[in-house]
Design an enzyme around this catalytic site. Structure first.
Site, short mmCIF file in Angstrom:
data_model
loop_
_atom_site.label_atom_id
_atom_site.label_comp_id
_atom_site.label_asym_id
_atom_site.label_seq_id
_atom_site.Cartn_x
_atom_site.Cartn_y
_atom_site.Cartn_z
N TRP A 158 0.92 -1.03 -0.51
CA TRP A 158 -0.46 0.12 -0.23
C TRP A 158 1.02 1.25 -0.04
O TRP A 158 1.75 1.63 0.59
CB TRP A 158 -0.78 0.13 1.74
CG TRP A 158 -1.52 1.35 1.26
CD1 TRP A 158 -0.89 2.61 2.58
CD2 TRP A 158 -2.65 1.79 1.67
NE1 TRP A 158 -1.53 2.95 2.20
CE2 TRP A 158 -2.72 3.06 2.38
CE3 TRP A 158 -3.79 1.15 1.43
CZ2 TRP A 158 -4.47 3.84 2.58
CZ3 TRP A 158 -4.82 1.81 1.31
CH2 TRP A 158 -5.25 2.66 1.78
N ASP A 184 -0.24 9.16 1.19
CA ASP A 184 0.75 10.82 0.71
C ASP A 184 2.57 10.98 0.02
O ASP A 184 3.18 9.62 0.70
CB ASP A 184 0.90 10.98 2.15
CG ASP A 184 -0.46 11.49 2.78
OD1 ASP A 184 -1.34 10.76 1.95
OD2 ASP A 184 -0.58 12.17 4.14
N SER A 217 3.21 11.82 7.62
CA SER A 217 3.84 12.41 6.45
C SER A 217 4.81 13.42 6.51
O SER A 217 4.95 14.17 7.73
CB SER A 217 2.52 12.73 5.63
OG SER A 217 1.91 12.13 5.15
N ARG A 230 0.17 17.37 12.51
CA ARG A 230 0.78 16.71 11.85
C ARG A 230 1.57 16.56 10.32
O ARG A 230 1.30 18.24 9.66
CB ARG A 230 0.36 15.41 11.21
CG ARG A 230 -1.23 15.62 10.57
CD ARG A 230 -1.80 14.22 10.68
NE ARG A 230 -3.37 14.05 9.83
CZ ARG A 230 -4.22 14.38 11.22
NH1 ARG A 230 -4.02 14.02 12.42
NH2 ARG A 230 -5.77 14.33 9.97
N TRP A 250 -9.60 8.18 0.22
CA TRP A 250 -9.45 7.88 0.91
C TRP A 250 -11.48 7.57 1.06
O TRP A 250 -10.88 6.11 1.24
CB TRP A 250 -9.09 8.71 2.50
CG TRP A 250 -7.97 8.89 2.73
CD1 TRP A 250 -7.29 10.15 2.61
CD2 TRP A 250 -7.39 8.26 3.37
NE1 TRP A 250 -6.05 9.75 3.13
CE2 TRP A 250 -6.30 8.79 3.12
CE3 TRP A 250 -6.73 6.56 3.87
CZ2 TRP A 250 -4.81 7.62 4.28
CZ3 TRP A 250 -6.00 5.80 3.90
CH2 TRP A 250 -5.00 6.17 4.27
C1 FRU Z 1 -3.49 12.03 4.13
C2 FRU Z 1 -3.32 11.75 5.84
C3 FRU Z 1 -1.77 12.12 6.90
C4 FRU Z 1 -1.20 11.51 7.54
C5 FRU Z 1 -1.21 10.07 6.69
C6 FRU Z 1 -0.86 8.80 7.84
O1 FRU Z 1 -3.77 11.43 3.96
O2 FRU Z 1 -4.03 10.98 7.29
O3 FRU Z 1 -2.02 13.57 7.91
O4 FRU Z 1 0.48 12.04 7.48
O5 FRU Z 1 -2.01 10.19 6.15
O6 FRU Z 1 -0.21 7.65 6.58
#
Ligand code: FRU
Length: 492
Positions: free
Chosen positions: A36, A39, A99, A167, A304
């Site tokens: 998988w 980002d 990320s 994040r 998502w």
């Molecule tokens: C966005 C996200 C980020 C996070 C990452 C986790 O797609 O939710 O905010 O860092 O994916 O995989």
């Protein structure tokens, strides 16, 4: 030092990657070695090349404890796979290396700033996820997480903001050599905020200001920010969760938006807000400034909401978009495929002034790995619609329709072969050009990226259509004249 979880992940990839049939991969879009991806991370210049990392779970085609996969390129089209860069292997990131971004330090090392995630059970039993910003330093292949980690945590967010949702740091270096980064956060009203931090050395970071806040207007939590000057404006990109639909500009769910404004005296003043991509499968943009000064953006070619749309046998899931060159023109974001795509143009088939009144095929215009531009203009009285059908055969087709009277483009992939009850149709507005429209379509097996009117709108779609569906046809209700220029893309 290579930790045991990282060693295992690298070994797993090496052992099982060769079993993935080549036909399961796109030819010039980045995927994981196996498993998988989500980002794009750390999209940046390093030692004369461009590096791209990504959210990676090699062990299955589902999201799981996040690693950082790693590839690099000289031209944004041909990518070389490198060993996995980061694994969740410390107390502060044991539930995932989320990320983040990367850059080249003056001393030649590569600096990574990412979100370390660890979960803690509260007194009442609820499991909470803590997100902190962490640093790793490396040589372009191997990275060491520093002892001082985390470098930013709940103490570094403004009073009242979330210490849990914090994040996706995106950093850059200012001309004076200082480091900056923006981080996604949640303000006291529960909706998104983008926080700005600064650092002298890339290791010790302090809070500067909140660049902008959502105030419950464009979604809730704002993820994956990026912030840069472009064509005399300042651009803030972010990917909001829980967007509400608004006209044809914003759709409900996970969005990707662009805020264009000015940045003066450390103050961001918004002028325009727009969607980045009007398709279904686009999220989590990240940009870099290339060695020749172009602002280039890449995104996750997925949303998502649709991550369940795969067959059980798929051993790889998720891919990146084609990197796109950005501009701001007339207050809007303009996106076009990187110019390097032209270096991979193979056979050219072109037609001029073909009169289309009903469904029409043109000899040699077919395929699933191509770069094709279609120019449409009216003849005589106005036409009601023009349709371009791609990846067509028997029951399969994906259709791009333009209606000049309402200036809308509709992309309908409901017959592309995805057998899930999810959104398959998107409509969006384009700028009227007296009934004329230019559609540029880039296809790489199971994807379609559409650029309208020289990049005024981009729209991205995953289509899981059987490879045999190679047909392309043109159709109009009324009469149009069509020019077509199609290149096969060659990677030998
Ligand atoms: C966005 C996200 C980020 C996070 C990452 C986790 O797609 O939710 O905010 O860092 O994916 O995989």
């Amino acid at each position: 030092m290579i930790s045991e979880p990282l060693r295992q992940a690298r070994a797993f990839e090496q052992q099982y990657m060769p079993f993935i049939p080549k036909e399961e991969r796109p030819l010039f879009h980045v995927t994981g070695g196996i498993g998988w991806i989500n980002d794009p991370n750390g999209f940046s210049c390093y030692r004369g090349e461009y590096h791209l990392f990504f959210q990676y779970h090699p062990y299955s085609n589902e999201w799981g404890p996040m690693h950082w996969g790693h590839v690099k390129t000289k031209d944004f089209i041909h990518w070389e796979r490198l060993p996995i860069a980061l694994a969740p292997d410390t107390p502060y990131d044991c539930n995932g290396c989320f990320s983040g971004s990367a850059l080249e330090m003056p001393d030649g090392r590569q600096l990574i700033l990412y979100t370390g995630v660890h979960r803690k059970r509260r007194e009442d039993g609820l499991l909470e996820e803590y997100q902190t910003q962490c640093v790793a330093v490396g040589d372009g292949v191997d990275y060491e997480k520093i002892l001082e980690n985390p470098v930013l945590d709940g103490k570094d967010v403004p009073e009242g903001n979330s210490i849990l949702d914090f994040r996706d740091p995106k950093m850059w270096m200012e001309p004076d050599g200082t480091y900056r980064c923006v981080v996604g956060n949640r303000a006291a009203d529960g909706s998104g905020a983008i926080l700005l931090y600064r650092s002298e050395d890339g290791f010790t970071w302090t809070f500067s200001s909140a660049v902008d806040a959502c105030r419950n207007e464009y979604g809730r939590m704002w993820e994956c920010p990026d912030f840069f000057p472009l064509d005399g404006k300042q651009v803030l990109l972010t990917s909001p969760q829980e967007m509400a639909a608004l006209g044809l500009e914003f759709h409900a769910g996970f969005g990707a938006i662009c805020l264009i404004g000015t940045w003066e005296n450390e103050t961001f003043t918004r002028e325009k807000v727009q969607s980045i991509d009007y398709g279904i499968d686009y999220y989590a943009s990240q940009t870099l400034e290339s060695y020749d000064g172009r602002r280039i953006m890449i995104g996750w070619m997925q949303n998502w909401t649709n991550t369940g749309c795969k067959t059980r046998q798929n051993r790889i899931f998720g891919q990146m978009t084609l990197p796109r060159e950005l501009h701001v023109r007339d207050g809007r974001l303009i996106q076009n495929p990187v110019r390097e795509l032209a270096d991979y143009h193979g056979q050219r088939v072109a037609y001029e002034d073909v009169l289309v009144t009903s469904e029409t095929n043109m000899q040699g215009i077919r395929g699933r790995i191509l770069d094709m531009t279609v120019d449409v203009r009216p003849v005589g009285r106005r036409y009601n619609w023009f349709k371009l059908h791609v990846a067509k055969s028997g029951e399969y087709a994906t259709t791009i329709r333009y209606k000049p009277d309402c200036s809308t483009v509709r992309v309908d992939r409901s017959r592309c072969g995805i057998r899930y009850d999810v959104v398959h149709v998107r409509d969006f507005l384009v700028r009227p050009r007296d009934g004329a429209i230019r559609l540029r379509v880039v296809m790489d097996r199971n994807s379609l990226e559409l650029f309208v009117n020289d990049g005024e709108q981009a729209a991205t779609f995953i289509i899981y259509t059987p490879e045999e569906a190679q047909s392309i046809s043109f159709e109009a209700d009324g009469a149009v004249l069509v020019n077509v220029e199609k290149y096969d893309l060659r990677f030998d």
